[in-house]
Design a protein around this motif. Structure first.
Motif, mmCIF file in Angstrom:
data_model
loop_
_atom_site.group_PDB
_atom_site.id
_atom_site.type_symbol
_atom_site.label_atom_id
_atom_site.label_comp_id
_atom_site.label_asym_id
_atom_site.label_seq_id
_atom_site.Cartn_x
_atom_site.Cartn_y
_atom_site.Cartn_z
ATOM 1 N N MET A 93 36.592 8.440 2.530
ATOM 2 C CA MET A 93 37.926 8.949 2.657
ATOM 3 C C MET A 93 38.352 9.497 3.939
ATOM 4 S SD MET A 93 39.380 8.103 0.092
ATOM 5 C CE MET A 93 40.857 8.976 -0.086
ATOM 6 N N TRP A 94 37.336 9.803 4.824
ATOM 7 C CA TRP A 94 37.666 10.456 6.182
ATOM 8 C C TRP A 94 37.296 9.648 7.060
ATOM 9 C CZ3 TRP A 94 36.283 16.601 6.566
ATOM 10 C CH2 TRP A 94 37.005 17.211 5.566
ATOM 11 N N SER A 95 37.069 8.245 7.132
ATOM 12 C CA SER A 95 36.864 7.351 7.768
ATOM 13 C C SER A 95 37.985 6.984 8.527
ATOM 14 C CB SER A 95 35.948 6.059 7.016
ATOM 15 O OG SER A 95 36.840 5.248 6.483
ATOM 16 N N GLU A 96 37.966 6.415 9.657
ATOM 17 C CA GLU A 96 39.150 5.993 10.387
ATOM 18 C C GLU A 96 39.980 4.839 9.361
ATOM 19 O OE1 GLU A 96 40.108 6.908 13.756
ATOM 20 O OE2 GLU A 96 41.885 6.080 12.762
ATOM 21 N N HIS A 97 39.437 4.183 8.544
ATOM 22 C CA HIS A 97 39.944 3.132 8.168
ATOM 23 C C HIS A 97 40.807 3.696 6.978
ATOM 24 C CE1 HIS A 97 40.283 -1.077 6.204
ATOM 25 N NE2 HIS A 97 40.435 -0.285 4.975
ATOM 26 N N CYS A 98 40.377 4.914 6.365
ATOM 27 C CA CYS A 98 41.250 5.347 4.878
ATOM 28 C C CYS A 98 41.949 6.475 5.726
ATOM 29 C CB CYS A 98 40.065 5.848 3.811
ATOM 30 S SG CYS A 98 39.393 4.506 2.996
ATOM 31 N N SER A 99 41.536 7.200 6.728
ATOM 32 C CA SER A 99 42.356 8.260 6.771
ATOM 33 C C SER A 99 43.420 8.283 7.949
ATOM 34 C CB SER A 99 41.362 9.673 7.096
ATOM 35 O OG SER A 99 40.780 9.372 8.672
ATOM 36 N N TYR A 100 43.363 7.046 8.585
ATOM 37 C CA TYR A 100 44.186 6.969 9.861
ATOM 38 C C TYR A 100 44.111 8.034 10.798
ATOM 39 C CZ TYR A 100 45.972 2.989 7.240
ATOM 40 O OH TYR A 100 46.223 1.742 6.741
ATOM 41 N N LYS A 101 43.000 8.564 10.876
ATOM 42 C CA LYS A 101 42.909 10.079 11.664
ATOM 43 C C LYS A 101 43.239 9.948 13.121
ATOM 44 C CE LYS A 101 37.805 9.558 11.685
ATOM 45 N NZ LYS A 101 36.499 10.087 11.103
ATOM 46 N N SER A 102 42.991 8.603 13.669
ATOM 47 C CA SER A 102 43.287 8.585 15.107
ATOM 48 C C SER A 102 44.727 8.155 15.149
ATOM 49 C CB SER A 102 42.420 7.559 15.815
ATOM 50 O OG SER A 102 40.959 7.779 15.681
#
Lengths: 951, 227
Positions: A93-102
């Motif tokens: 869930m905290w991966s880039e793919h899911c979280s859009y963190k960047s």
């Protein structure tokens, strides 16, 4: 039925029934429960209580893609170390793919800059945006990437890409009705492209065809930058009654959580974290187990079952299972409602009985949906599932928020052991957010200085002819039938336009003719040269492609394909592209309704070109008014007039020509003027509605030449074109044919409509130019004084490329449908002939009103050639000149002599004049009127006419 | 009275809605039949639509052939009920032995969708009696397994008995033997066709209106047929 002792609550009252409905009797979970007794690690189950008691145990968080501080944060949230299952959940869930963190910090602009819209029923953050198109009906559409899996395993990667986006659309309450697929591959002749492309195309077709969804458009683009990172984007369109909009919220404590669809297997585990959120390196081909495997038949059943559930109002909330599988669906549905959830994980029907809880939670097995159902409706839900032969299993229930009012907790047990106990919001909303460092790539200044306008250009008719044939056969511009005929475009019977048209057009309401047009476009080269302008150009092109059909654009979706966000240069490109797209949407007044970000499209240090792919959706009040791109066959000597709308400048940087003939990428991309795009769209919609247009075709890659060839070949109708005066001489005819200036459209206007059409252009402030006529009987594309190429020669060049590269398919000669076989309901000129263009005879019958509307015949160079030219030499002219234009209409007389009118030349802004196209006795095209007389690179820029190009 | 024409929906049927629309446009009443139905609800004719019934698992049409509704259709076809199998429907008719031969993977191994010219060769069937012999029509073809094959004797027999209903013209899209696009049974009431006439019934969405002839033919047939 098994009753499960509940380790979470004291009394297990209201435990939902273990119910399964399926064509095949399900495995009963009791069988597993019997073999597992122990409660500690030796059992293989890392429970919450065990995690609390073993804080020092080392966990493989780095291998799962989590950073040190992210792991610390998880421990802080939980007040202990996470269990194995929890760690798996956080990592995905905290991966880039899911979280859009960047990307989150940048994507906010789409909301902040969005123009107000009363059409938007659901926007960013939902599975897909939903847009109202009438009082009763809404459409939903979204484009998504499936890039990484498609490189590793092309067929399944592409297939499940289609499956995933279709479920997003389904989850909104819509019936999916069409798909599109923008595809990008490495060099066309690279051996690995021969592996990837056929697999991807077969996968897109295999899944979409079997689902019964027409494929109505897309892109096929080749560029070496995509060699190790092909881009497989998929768009789906759905339709729903406004009041059938579904929510994902798991509301109502006591409601039952039902998993419906395929069984859960080990496929796709870690798909989002391991595969989609990391850069490819050596050995990536070993990641095949992370690619999901699709079963379109199951998805088709799932669609029908869901739609039946919606219509019977049997579900409270629904969410598809895609990336991050059950983890994502459980946490998102609970978090958005603020509730908690209690899940008995062993009830999940498994393909492989040995699966462990963290695998079940992380599995990305396809064709599954999560439903939230009121207990009294469970029975009916299971019956519906049974009717369609899909599994449906009650796996849990919604629980109340905490007594203190804070959101509920997600508690998951596995064979009576509590393995997950988390606040669902912490996975969904509290993920890390990074404002990553950004820096303009160091090479950009040099790249932009290396302009393609300085390259040697074709300057004589023979070379120009050769260039046309070479360009239309080049991989990016050639005919894509080899790809598109592997897709069903007819199913559902509502496809009004499909590829190779500029947009796909789908009839939504058979009664009223209401429909939508959709186009997806992107240009990685433009974005590489200037990501801000590149994103706007992609938007402008998709917008224009929708507009040429006569539709009014109303909404946008995007798929942002970029390299690694950890590279400051890539992050800068991303930020610029998002800013460009958000600004562009604000200027055009249409909102971004949803989309997708794909980072890490990078192999080693080599990132792809920044590739924002933009989808625009438009509405057609009546699809019968739609305008197609092909020139229309006419009986006898009848023909239509060809107008070029918009302005042509010397813009060759980033062009297909520069790439194909010089392998050159440099300079700055064409200018984009969205206010003009808007005027153009307004004009096209009005003109389509009143039947002024027999065809309309966008100009983009490959410029006018490409559009002419495509419009000619569509129905085997030739054309005769006159190069306008200011593009005469030296390499200027080439510029006229191959410049990629934005904001241009080629239209054909039936006889009798010219006058009204050009007047309408004036009203909308769109500059226009009469450039020739269609030639239904000539069988050739002729550019006066330059070349004549037979349609057969054009077709051979245009259609041979992909079959030669990818073979496999014998090339059947399908004759272009003759006029009688093609059904057209475009208007045929019913009025008296107004303008007769005849390049062969040199006849120049004229009509006062038409000619007055915008023509300014200048003396032909050398007195030999008079060509239709556009009066207004400056960008501002069309609007400024309007008063003069009106006067011109009143003043001009139809009987002016054909050639020299020096007086008018002296006052160019006054748009009076006449249409004419006289035969040149001997154009002598190689003798340049310009001083340079050569095509030496340094002269390239000086050749551009001062007025039209203000760059 | 309006003819009632059944359109069967199997799990995985895709062109059932299109077939029903074509029936309606032709002037008849479409009646939706479910694969699990044990009766035909008194329909006057049946269309087996295109799609991927049962996911094409095992073999195209191999499972659908055993659906409860098919038992009734096989019986009724023996009694003269007009049955049109389109694409997957053609595959089902072959699997059900209502028509000879089989449909195999396209020779070039790709799914192919294109507008295809056909020559109508048998106009005595229930589904083609409004066409002229030798008439060429333009109808979409779209299939992955549309290559018609049969042993030489069967093919000769089909030809000799005038049971080749339509052939591909101007290119064979799937490698079918002798360019066969459609065939009929001896009685002429059962027709299997690989291309999709139901996709050529509206100017707005089809390449022609030629497909309508198949549906108006059956109406003509029903009017002329003894009740």
């Amino acid at each position: 039925m098994t009753t499960h002792p509940d380790p979470v609550r004291e009394s297990p009252e209201g435990v939902p029934a273990q119910s399964q409905a399926a064509a095949v009797p399900p495995v009963t979970p009791a069988r597993h429960a019997a073999v597992r007794e122990a409660t500690d690690w030796t059992d293989g189950t890392d429970t919450v209580s065990r995690a609390a008691g073993t804080p020092e145990e080392l966990q493989p968080y780095a291998e799962l893609g989590l950073l040190d501080d992210e792991y610390d944060r998880i421990r802080h949230i939980l007040g202990r170390r996470p269990t194995q299952s929890e760690l798996a959940m956080y990592s995905i869930m905290w991966s880039e793919h899911c979280s859009y963190k960047s990307s989150k910090v940048h994507l906010r602009q789409f909301g902040e800059k969005a123009p107000p819209s009363d059409r938007l029923l659901a926007g960013i953050g939902e599975n897909a945006g939903v847009v109202r198109i009438s009082d009763e009906l809404a459409v939903t559409f979204k484009v998504e990437s499936h890039n990484h899996p498609s490189f590793v395993e092309p067929y399944q990667g592409a297939a499940t890409g289609v499956g995933g986006i279709v479920r997003d659309i389904l989850a909104m309450g819509a019936r999916p009705v069409a798909v599109m697929d923008p595809l990008r591959f490495g060099a066309a002749d690279h051996p690995d492209t021969a592996r990837v492309l056929p697999g991807v195309v077969a996968g897109v077709g295999g899944y979409g065809n079997c689902l019964g969804l027409p494929n109505i458009g897309g892109e096929v683009v080749f560029d070496p930058c995509y060699q190790g990172n092909p881009l497989v984007n998929a768009l789906c369109l759905g339709v729903l009654p406004v009041d059938r909009l579904q929510k994902k919220d798991a509301t109502g404590p006591g409601n039952v959580v039902v998993l419906m669809g395929a069984k859960t297997g080990r496929d796709g585990i870690g798909g989002v974290s391991v595969l989609a959120s990391a850069t490819f390196t050596e050995g990536s081909e070993q990641r095949r187990p992370s690619v999901q495997v699709g079963d379109p038949f199951m998805e088709k059943l799932l669609i029908e079952a869901c739609l039946e559930l919606y219509d019977a109002e049997l579900v409270v909330g629904i969410q598809d299972l895609g990336g991050a599988g059950l983890t994502c669906a459980l946490t998102e549905t609970a978090a958005s409602a603020g509730t908690g959830m209690r899940v008995w994980l062993e009830r999940v029907p498994l393909r492989e009985p040995s699966m462990e809880p963290h695998e079940i939670l992380a599995s990305e097995s396809q064709e599954r949906m999560l439903l939230v159902v009121a207990p009294e409706k469970l029975e009916a839900v299971l019956k519906t599932a049974e009717k369609w032969g899909v599994w449906a299993t009650a796996i849990g229930e919604v629980t109340a928020p905490e007594p203190d009012g804070s959101p509920g907790r997600l508690r998951i047990t596995w064979r009576d052991h509590l393995v997950v106990d988390v606040p669902p919001g912490s996975l969904v909303d509290d993920g890390p957010v990074y404002a990553r460092p950004m820096r303009e790539p160091a090479d950009l200044i040099l790249l932009q200085a290396d302009r393609a306008e300085t390259l040697p250009r074709p300057a004589d008719p023979d070379t120009l002819r050769e260039t046309v044939l070479r360009m239309i056969a080049s991989p990016n511009l050639c005919d894509k039938t080899w790809v598109t005929e592997q897709y069903d475009r007819y199913v559902l019977g509502n496809t009004v336009l499909a590829q190779p048209e500029d947009s796909g057009v789908i009839r939504i309401d058979e009664r009223t003719g209401l429909g939508v047009a959709l186009s997806v476009d992107g240009n990685g080269r433009y974005a590489r040269l200037d990501p801000y302008q590149g994103a706007k150009l992609a938007l402008a092109e998709a917008y224009r492609n929708v507009a040429v059909t006569g539709a009014t654009p109303i909404a946008v979706t995007d798929c942002l394909n970029f390299g690694s966000p950890e590279d400051p240069g890539v992050m800068w490109q991303f930020a610029e592209a998002v800013r460009g797209l958000a600004d562009g949407c604000a200027e055009l007044g249409i909102p971004v309704t949803g989309g997708n970000v794909s980072f890490y499209n990078q192999t080693g240090a080599a990132a792809i070109h920044p590739t924002p792919v933009v989808g625009v959706l438009g509405v057609l009040e009546n699809v019968a008014d739609r305008v197609a791109s092909g020139f229309v066959p006419r009986p006898g000597a009848e023909h239509d007039q060809l107008f070029l709308l918009g302005e042509t400048h010397v813009e060759l940087s980033g062009s297909e020509w520069a790439w194909v003939t010089h392998q050159h990428l440099g300079g700055v991309p064409p200018q984009v003027d969205l206010a003009r795009e808007k005027q153009l769209a307004g004009l096209l919609a009005d003109a389509a509605r009143v039947g002024h247009l027999s065809s309309a075709h966008d100009l983009s890659d490959g410029g006018l030449a490409q559009s002419l060839v495509e419009s000619c070949l569509r129905h085997g109708v030739g054309a005769r074109i006159a190069v306008p005066e200011r593009f005469a001489g030296n390499s200027m005819p080439f510029v006229f044919l191959f410049s990629e200036s934005a904001g241009r459209v080629l239209v054909s206007v039936p006889r009798g409509h010219e006058k009204a059409f050009t007047a309408l252009c004036g009203e909308h402030g769109v500059s226009w130019e009469l450039i020739g006529v269609t030639d239904p009987t000539g069988g050739a594309l002729e550019v006066h004084g330059q070349f004549r190429i037979g349609l057969d020669e054009l077709r051979t060049a245009h259609t041979g490329t992909l079959p030669a590269l990818f073979g496999g398919v014998q090339s059947f000669e399908v004759p272009a449908p003759a006029a009688a076989e093609v059904v057209f309901d475009a208007p045929v000129g019913a009025f008296e002939p107004a303008v007769d263009l005849d390049a062969v005879s040199g006849v120049d019958a004229t009509d006062a009103a038409t000619t007055a509307a915008g023509q300014n015949p200048e003396p032909a160079s050398g007195g030999e050639q008079a060509a239709p030219t556009q009066a207004a030499p400056t960008q501002a002219a069309p609007t400024q000149a309007e008063p003069a234009q009106v006067e011109g209409v009143l003043a001009a007389e139809p009987t002016e002599a054909a050639a020299d009118r020096p007086a008018e030349r002296a006052t160019p802004p006054v748009r009076t004049g006449q249409v004419e196209l006289a035969e040149a006795a001997d154009p002598a095209p190689t003798s340049s009127p310009e001083a340079s007389g050569t095509d030496a690179p340094q002269h390239g820029d000086t050749e551009q006419p001062a007025a039209p190009d203000e760059r | 009275m309006t003819a009632r024409i059944g359109v069967v929906t199997f799990p995985g049927s895709l062109d059932d809605g299109d077939a029903a629309r074509a029936v309606r446009i032709a002037g008849a009443e479409p009646v939706r039949l479910w694969h699990g139905d044990a009766e035909l609800h008194g329909v006057d004719a049946v269309v087996l639509p295109g799609g991927f019934s049962y996911g094409d698992y095992l073999r195209c049409g191999a499972i659908a052939r055993f659906a409860p509704v098919m038992e009734k259709i096989i019986d009724a076809a023996g009694g003269g009920l007009p049955v049109l199998g389109i694409c997957n429907g053609f595959q089902i008719l072959c699997e059900a032995h209502l028509l000879p031969g089989a449909l195999t993977r396209n020779q070039h191994l790709h799914f192919r969708n294109r507008d295809q010219i056909l020559r109508i060769e048998a106009t005595g069937t229930a589904w083609t009696n409004t066409f002229q012999p030798g008439q060429e029509v333009l109808i979409p073809v779209k299939n992955g397994e549309g290559c018609y094959v049969a042993d030489a004797n069967t093919l000769d027999e089909l030809e000799a008995e005038g049971r080749v209903v339509a052939r591909y013209v101007g290119g064979n899209p799937n490698g079918s033997q002798r360019d066969i696009a459609a065939i009929t049974n001896q009685a002429g009431n059962v027709v299997g066709i690989m291309p999709h006439p139901e996709h050529a019934v509206e100017a707005l969405t089809g390449p022609s209106l030629d497909g309508l002839g198949f549906f108006t033919s059956v109406l003509k047939h029903l009017v002329g047929a003894p009740a």
